[in-house]
Design an enzyme around this catalytic site. Sequence first.
Site, PDB file in Angstrom:
ATOM      1  N   ASN A  10       0.864  -1.182   0.000  1.00 40.41           N
ATOM      2  CA  ASN A  10       0.000   0.000   0.000  1.00 40.41           C
ATOM      3  C   ASN A  10       0.900   1.232   0.000  1.00 40.41           C
ATOM      4  O   ASN A  10       1.476   1.582   1.015  1.00 40.41           O
ATOM      5  CB  ASN A  10      -0.891  -0.030   1.260  1.00 40.41           C
ATOM      6  CG  ASN A  10      -1.708   1.243   1.399  1.00 40.41           C
ATOM      7  OD1 ASN A  10      -1.776   2.064   0.485  1.00 40.41           O
ATOM      8  ND2 ASN A  10      -2.331   1.410   2.558  1.00 40.41           N
ATOM      9  N   TRP A  11       1.006   1.844  -1.166  1.00 40.95           N
ATOM     10  CA  TRP A  11       1.923   2.984  -1.310  1.00 40.95           C
ATOM     11  C   TRP A  11       1.346   4.290  -0.781  1.00 40.95           C
ATOM     12  O   TRP A  11       2.028   5.322  -0.792  1.00 40.95           O
ATOM     13  CB  TRP A  11       2.322   3.155  -2.777  1.00 40.95           C
ATOM     14  CG  TRP A  11       3.291   2.130  -3.278  1.00 40.95           C
ATOM     15  CD1 TRP A  11       3.934   1.170  -2.548  1.00 40.95           C
ATOM     16  CD2 TRP A  11       3.746   1.966  -4.631  1.00 40.95           C
ATOM     17  NE1 TRP A  11       4.748   0.418  -3.348  1.00 40.95           N
ATOM     18  CE2 TRP A  11       4.657   0.886  -4.633  1.00 40.95           C
ATOM     19  CE3 TRP A  11       3.481   2.612  -5.828  1.00 40.95           C
ATOM     20  CZ2 TRP A  11       5.302   0.451  -5.791  1.00 40.95           C
ATOM     21  CZ3 TRP A  11       4.110   2.176  -6.992  1.00 40.95           C
ATOM     22  CH2 TRP A  11       5.016   1.115  -6.962  1.00 40.95           C
ATOM     23  N   LYS A  12       0.082   4.258  -0.416  1.00 41.56           N
ATOM     24  CA  LYS A  12      -0.567   5.473   0.111  1.00 41.56           C
ATOM     25  C   LYS A  12      -0.329   6.646  -0.862  1.00 41.56           C
ATOM     26  O   LYS A  12      -0.300   6.444  -2.062  1.00 41.56           O
ATOM     27  CB  LYS A  12      -0.071   5.750   1.526  1.00 41.56           C
ATOM     28  CG  LYS A  12      -0.205   4.503   2.399  1.00 41.56           C
ATOM     29  CD  LYS A  12      -0.110   4.736   3.867  1.00 41.56           C
ATOM     30  CE  LYS A  12      -0.318   3.399   4.590  1.00 41.56           C
ATOM     31  NZ  LYS A  12      -0.368   3.506   6.033  1.00 41.56           N
ATOM     32  N   HIS A  96      -9.770   0.985   4.169  1.00 39.02           N
ATOM     33  CA  HIS A  96      -8.526   1.178   4.921  1.00 39.02           C
ATOM     34  C   HIS A  96      -8.787   2.135   6.084  1.00 39.02           C
ATOM     35  O   HIS A  96      -9.585   3.058   5.961  1.00 39.02           O
ATOM     36  CB  HIS A  96      -7.436   1.734   3.994  1.00 39.02           C
ATOM     37  CG  HIS A  96      -6.092   1.771   4.665  1.00 39.02           C
ATOM     38  ND1 HIS A  96      -5.726   2.801   5.498  1.00 39.02           N
ATOM     39  CD2 HIS A  96      -5.058   0.890   4.660  1.00 39.02           C
ATOM     40  CE1 HIS A  96      -4.500   2.553   5.962  1.00 39.02           C
ATOM     41  NE2 HIS A  96      -4.081   1.399   5.472  1.00 39.02           N
ATOM     42  N   GLU A 171      -5.874  -4.852  10.294  1.00 39.21           N
ATOM     43  CA  GLU A 171      -4.884  -3.807  10.537  1.00 39.21           C
ATOM     44  C   GLU A 171      -5.244  -3.050  11.812  1.00 39.21           C
ATOM     45  O   GLU A 171      -6.060  -2.131  11.783  1.00 39.21           O
ATOM     46  CB  GLU A 171      -4.841  -2.835   9.359  1.00 39.21           C
ATOM     47  CG  GLU A 171      -4.419  -3.489   8.055  1.00 39.21           C
ATOM     48  CD  GLU A 171      -3.773  -2.476   7.115  1.00 39.21           C
ATOM     49  OE1 GLU A 171      -2.618  -2.701   6.743  1.00 39.21           O
ATOM     50  OE2 GLU A 171      -4.413  -1.470   6.798  1.00 39.21           O
ATOM     51  N   GLY A 177       1.912   2.542  10.740  1.00 33.87           N
ATOM     52  CA  GLY A 177       2.832   3.659  10.618  1.00 33.87           C
ATOM     53  C   GLY A 177       3.464   4.084  11.933  1.00 33.87           C
ATOM     54  O   GLY A 177       4.080   5.143  12.032  1.00 33.87           O
ATOM     55  N   SER A 217       2.917  -1.825  10.414  1.00 35.11           N
ATOM     56  CA  SER A 217       4.357  -1.840  10.695  1.00 35.11           C
ATOM     57  C   SER A 217       5.014  -3.183  10.388  1.00 35.11           C
ATOM     58  O   SER A 217       5.899  -3.637  11.115  1.00 35.11           O
ATOM     59  CB  SER A 217       4.633  -1.410  12.145  1.00 35.11           C
ATOM     60  OG  SER A 217       4.227  -0.071  12.346  1.00 35.11           O
ATOM     61  N   GLY A 238       2.709  -0.942   4.332  1.00 35.27           N
ATOM     62  CA  GLY A 238       2.751   0.468   3.956  1.00 35.27           C
ATOM     63  C   GLY A 238       4.194   0.935   3.783  1.00 35.27           C
ATOM     64  O   GLY A 238       4.827   0.691   2.753  1.00 35.27           O
ATOM     65  N   GLY A 239       4.725   1.575   4.799  1.00 34.03           N
ATOM     66  CA  GLY A 239       6.049   2.206   4.735  1.00 34.03           C
ATOM     67  C   GLY A 239       7.142   1.329   4.140  1.00 34.03           C
ATOM     68  O   GLY A 239       7.915   1.781   3.283  1.00 34.03           O
TER      69      GLY A 239
END
Length: 253
Positions: A10-12, A96, A171, A177, A217, A238-239
């Site tokens: 998920n590149w947001k 999300h 999630e 994050g 995370s 994500g990150g």
Amino acid sequence: MSRKALIAANWKMYKTPAEAQAFVDAFLPMVQGHTRDEIALFPSPVLLPTVIPACKGSHVAVGAQNIHFAEEGAYTGETSIGQLEAVGGTHTLIGHSERRQYFAETDEIVNKKLHTALKHGIVPIVCIGEVLEEREAGKTASVLKTQASGAFAGIASLAPQAIASIVIAYEPVWAIGTGRTATPEIAADAHRIIRAEVEKLLGANVAAAMRILYGGSVKPDNIAKLMAEEEIDGALVGGASLKPDSFTAIVKY
Ligand code: PGA
């Protein structure tokens, strides 16, 4: 029951088209031949016309981070499922926590989006999870059950093939994050609660086959322990999905 794992990025709201192209150029050779897990990338809509052709012919799927539930209409700033299909997207995230938190998405909206995705044969990843206050107040199970039953309203009567395409991502919002991953045990416990609710709503066979990903995370150094839990069928990252080497390390845990 063995479920094929799905590792999703998920590149947001990150990356330009050039950066997205550079990611794919570096990433595809690194995961070539890696068929143990399914892989999917979720870039912003503006990046889809770059990322989808770049991944064509590979085993890496591409989807949207969000779609609108309406087929089309006067919804400024939104993306329709038909638009996603037209550019070749095959998957979508739904509900999300950032959509729920900042864009007021309710379980009812999540449910409508799920119906729209299934109608079009787009693979949905339905995200659910509790916030910190809910966990601390001992409400995790009831929140997960409410979100799951809300998301799946009216789904039981759909075609088995459509139902079988559904993926859930657990999630916990407090882990997204924050660098504060749920322990594998905490995640697996939550997955068991969700799977039991899915069994109630959609039956034992569907529940046993449904993939439940963990997100929050996930990093190269914690993915293996998470995936060692039988209940965890993949990850929504994500990150740590923004760099090809780090996402590759996660895919190849
Ligand atoms: P994170 O995000 O890996 O940066 O915690 C996960 C997500 O929001 O899907």
